[in-house]
Write an enzyme that holds these catalytic residues in place. Structure first.
Site, PDB file in Angstrom:
ATOM      1  N   SER A 256      -6.735   4.632   2.836  1.00 31.78           N
ATOM      2  CA  SER A 256      -7.421   3.505   3.487  1.00 31.78           C
ATOM      3  C   SER A 256      -8.878   3.870   3.701  1.00 31.78           C
ATOM      4  CB  SER A 256      -6.791   3.221   4.851  1.00 31.78           C
ATOM      5  OG  SER A 256      -7.310   4.107   5.837  1.00 31.78           O
ATOM      6  N   ASP A 257      -9.723   2.872   3.918  1.00 31.06           N
ATOM      7  CA  ASP A 257     -11.072   3.187   4.368  1.00 31.06           C
ATOM      8  C   ASP A 257     -11.006   3.528   5.855  1.00 31.06           C
ATOM      9  OD1 ASP A 257     -13.738   3.707   4.456  1.00 31.06           O
ATOM     10  OD2 ASP A 257     -14.344   1.902   3.382  1.00 31.06           O
ATOM     11  N   TYR A 258     -12.108   4.066   6.369  1.00 35.13           N
ATOM     12  CA  TYR A 258     -12.100   4.620   7.716  1.00 35.13           C
ATOM     13  C   TYR A 258     -11.732   3.570   8.757  1.00 35.13           C
ATOM     14  CZ  TYR A 258     -13.070   7.581  11.600  1.00 35.13           C
ATOM     15  OH  TYR A 258     -12.917   8.326  12.734  1.00 35.13           O
ATOM     16  N   ALA A 260      -9.631   1.335   8.712  1.00 39.01           N
ATOM     17  CA  ALA A 260      -9.391  -0.013   8.182  1.00 39.01           C
ATOM     18  C   ALA A 260      -8.016  -0.547   8.563  1.00 39.01           C
ATOM     19  CB  ALA A 260      -9.552  -0.011   6.666  1.00 39.01           C
TER      20      ALA A 260
END
Ligand code: BGC
Length: 707
Positions: A256-258, A260
């Site tokens: 995942s993105d930070y 997210a």
């Protein structure tokens, strides 16, 4: 595989969730973190990977905790944004894209991987392969520009470079293709905003680079922060499971993105962390970067029956597999003793940085700088700003190791007096315009060092205006008013709309953020030690009102005709860009002639031989770039006016003639059909070759694909 199944079988549910949780180290750039908490979490096997920890000693200490002091003893993955260099910083991706040279793209990734791996990094959050057509979006700087073919070549080259001959090698890091997908199309260029894309644009423009990264064996993929048509990418089952895993056969790790996953609640699709975690896991997100969602939410999701154990196991298996492929079980401190040849890496940084500089205008012959110059004024807030040269992501890059424009010119021109004056600061105040003008009046020539600070682009770096920030324009105009020769250098992460400067300055160069060797590279170009080769990887707008702007427009029923109403144009600004995609002048001048396409009639399985002769019409040795476009004028779905299919570079001595050629597979003329599978329709195609996407400068010939 046996080892992985054995480990998986021995893990508790909490430890499994730990393998899926990535926590930030205290050195965090991205998120807050406390070293004490991190160490505690590693001991209790509550995290399986760490971001933003690097440096051999720090990484070793954390790794030792995991191996020797946690119950399962599973090594950690160490992830970092090694975007365009680690200790040695290369040009930002947008600048590097302008080399149109997959070998260079691969080499810089290779060198960055070697430095990062020696510093304990095993995973990079790169390459970023988002197609960017709206320069209001700050992350344009991290992208390979506007074109899906370039983005695909870039994705493959960077993946090869980071991952090398294999992930187990000391100098390799696992690559992450990001941000999947369509992030470049955020509404109005505003960071993190919603994306509304047709399925066609998704398939034609935004997905090809991810397909290329997967085909090149990329180890990981990161979904974007955004939603596409109301479905957040962190929960996007059709794209993450359907397109990525099933259609592309991607078996790697999705990270995942930070933060997210918790943000799925803010998106309004999850009521709490349990729901958010379940949505993300079901979409196939294996690692929660930030870590708080899975750690809090996954066990609740299991209890509530929102996910099943096999789904958890599938993700853990993929994470363990990546650790296995990196060789971490056998050599948890892999790579950390490998010596990194610093001098060679710096030399590569200089070579790539000077190659990326784009000569935008050259109205009067002020370049290369005359050898008899004795006094130059170097004016503007970026003249001696070493730190700014590094750009928005610079991993372990250090300002004290970066070469400012002033330092580079001083070394290159030891017999020339160079007076430097900032005049104004980057964003705000007039500080010393009077002093700067004094310098300019006393000099034979002024060089204006204008543009953006590195924090003005990159993540959360969207801008609604694309001009010069602060009082820089006033400074520049005052210098231009003196009436002496003026060269403009534009440091920026995006094209800047400065028609007044392009009209008035004798020459303007886009120098982007060139990294550690910026100053030397700029001096190489200004002095003529290096003849500029950089070409624009995106269309450079005249006005912000023209964006999004790109060459692969579809035809309209009423094509733009200057000055005519009821055509696809503006009343107040031409429809064309300030500089087209591919633009970039040189101290040489090249002419293309004799475009040949054979055979003229061709079957689907064959290839077309395209060749064109290139003549260096000047006395100066230089390098030309030649772009191959195609146009499908009649198809069941309207095709863009131009589609890029290849680029060749050729070095020619003064007066020399040469030629470039391509074997263009007929299959490259296919486009996604109604089912988005490749469709090749027989008929006539135009092959267009030129030095940029400027339609007026293209040579054209036609071929026919027969059934
Ligand atoms: C960015 C990613 C980056 C991550 C980790 C996020 O804010 O969107 O591109 O990889 O942080 O630093």
């Amino acid at each position: 595989m046996e080892r992985i199944e054995r480990l998986l079988g021995a893990l508790t549910v909490t430890e499994k969730i730990g393998q899926l949780s990535m926590a930030a180290a205290a050195r965090a750039v991205t998120g807050p973190g406390s070293q004490r908490d991190l160490e505690k979490d590693i001991r209790s096997a509550a995290v399986g990977s760490v971001l933003n920890a690097w440096g051999s000693a720090e990484v070793r200490a954390l790794q030792r905790l995991a191996i020797e002091h946690s119950r399962p003893g599973i090594p950690l993955l160490f992830g970092l944004d090694v975007i365009h260099g680690h200790r040695t910083v290369f040009p930002v991706p947008l600048a590097e894209a302008g080399l149109f040279d997959p070998d260079s793209w691969e080499q810089t990734a290779r060198a960055a991987a070697a430095e990062a791996a020696a510093d304990g990094v095993s995973l990079t959050f790169a390459p970023m392969v988002d197609v960017a057509r709206d320069p209001r979006w700050g992350r344009t700087v991290e992208s390979p520009g506007e074109d899906p073919w370039v983005a695909s070549e870039f994705a493959a080259a960077k993946t090869r470079g980071f991952q090398g001959a294999g992930l187990r090698a000391d100098s390799s890091v696992a690559a992450t293709a990001k941000h999947f997908c369509g992030y470049g199309a955020v509404t109005a260029g505003r960071e993190y905003a919603s994306v509304d894309l047709s399925e066609r644009t998704l398939h034609e423009v935004h997905l090809p680079a991810f397909a290329a990264a997967v085909a090149a064996g990329v180890a990981a993929v990161m979904p974007a922060f955004i939603d596409v048509g109301g479905v957040p990418m962190s929960a996007n089952v059709p794209l993450l499971q359907g397109w990525l895993r099933v259609r592309q056969g991607f078996h790697g790790v999705v990270i995942s993105d930070y933060n997210a996953i918790p943000e799925l609640c803010a998106h309004g699709v999850a009521a709490d962390l349990a729901e958010a975690s379940a949505l993300a896991l079901r979409a196939g997100i294996d690692i929660d970067m930030g870590g708080s969602a899975y750690r809090t939410g996954l066990s609740q999701a299991l209890d509530r029956g929102l996910i099943e154990h096999w789904q958890l196991d599938a993700s853990v298996r993929r994470v363990l597999m990546l650790k296995e492929m990196l060789g971490l079980f056998d050599r948890p401190y892999r790579g950390q003793e490998a010596p990194v040849p610093a001098a060679a890496t710096r030399a590569l940084a200089r070579q790539v940085a000077r190659g990326a500089i784009t000569l935008l205008t050259h109205r009067r012959p002020v370049l290369p700088l005359a050898a008899h110059l004795r006094r130059i004024a170097l004016i503007g807030p970026l003249a001696s700003a070493a730190q700014e040269m590094l750009g928005p992501w610079h991993a372990d890059g250090r300002a004290e190791e970066a070469i400012s424009i002033l330092a580079g010119l001083q070394t290159a021109l030891p017999r020339c007096r160079i007076d430097s004056s900032a005049g104004v600061d980057l964003t705000g105040q007039r500080r010393g315009i009077a002093a700067a003008l004094e310098c300019a009046r006393a000099a034979e020539l002024s060089i204006l060092c204008l543009g953006e600070g590195s924090a003005m682009s990159g993540e959360a770096g969207s801008r609604a205006e694309l001009g010069l920030p602060g009082e820089q324009r006033a400074l520049a105009e005052a210098v231009l008013d003196i009436g002496r020769p003026v060269i403009g250098l534009l440091t920026s992460g995006r094209p800047l709309t400065l028609p007044w400067l392009f009209e008035r300055a004798d020459a303007v160069l886009a120098t982007w953020f060139l990294g550690s060797e910026a100053g030397d590279a700029i001096a190489d170009v200004l002095t003529g030690t290096f003849n500029p080769t950089g070409k624009l990887p995106l269309s450079w707008p005249r006005q912000v009102g023209q964006v999004p702007i790109f060459f692969a427009q579809r035809p309209t029923g009423r094509p733009a005709r200057a000055g005519e109403r009821l055509t696809s144009s503006y009343l107040d600004v031409p429809a064309t860009p300030q500089f087209p995609f591919g633009h970039g002048l040189s101290y040489s001048s090249f002419a293309l002639r004799d475009l040949r396409c054979t055979p003229r009639s061709v079957k689907a399985a064959a290839a077309i031989e395209v060749s064109v002769s290139v003549h260096n019409e000047s006395a100066t040795a230089g390098e030309a770039s030649v772009f191959l476009f195609v146009r499908d004028p009649l198809a069941s779905i309207a095709r863009p006016l131009l589609e890029l299919k290849g680029v060749r570079r050729i070095a020619l001595a003064g007066g020399e003639r040469g030629s470039v050629a391509w074997q263009l597979p007929v299959a490259a003329l296919a486009f996604p059909g109604v089912d988005f599978e490749p469709l090749l329709e027989p008929g006539v195609f135009e092959i267009c070759v030129g030095q940029s996407a400027d339609a007026d400068g293209l040579l054209r010939c036609s071929i026919e694909v027969v059934p």
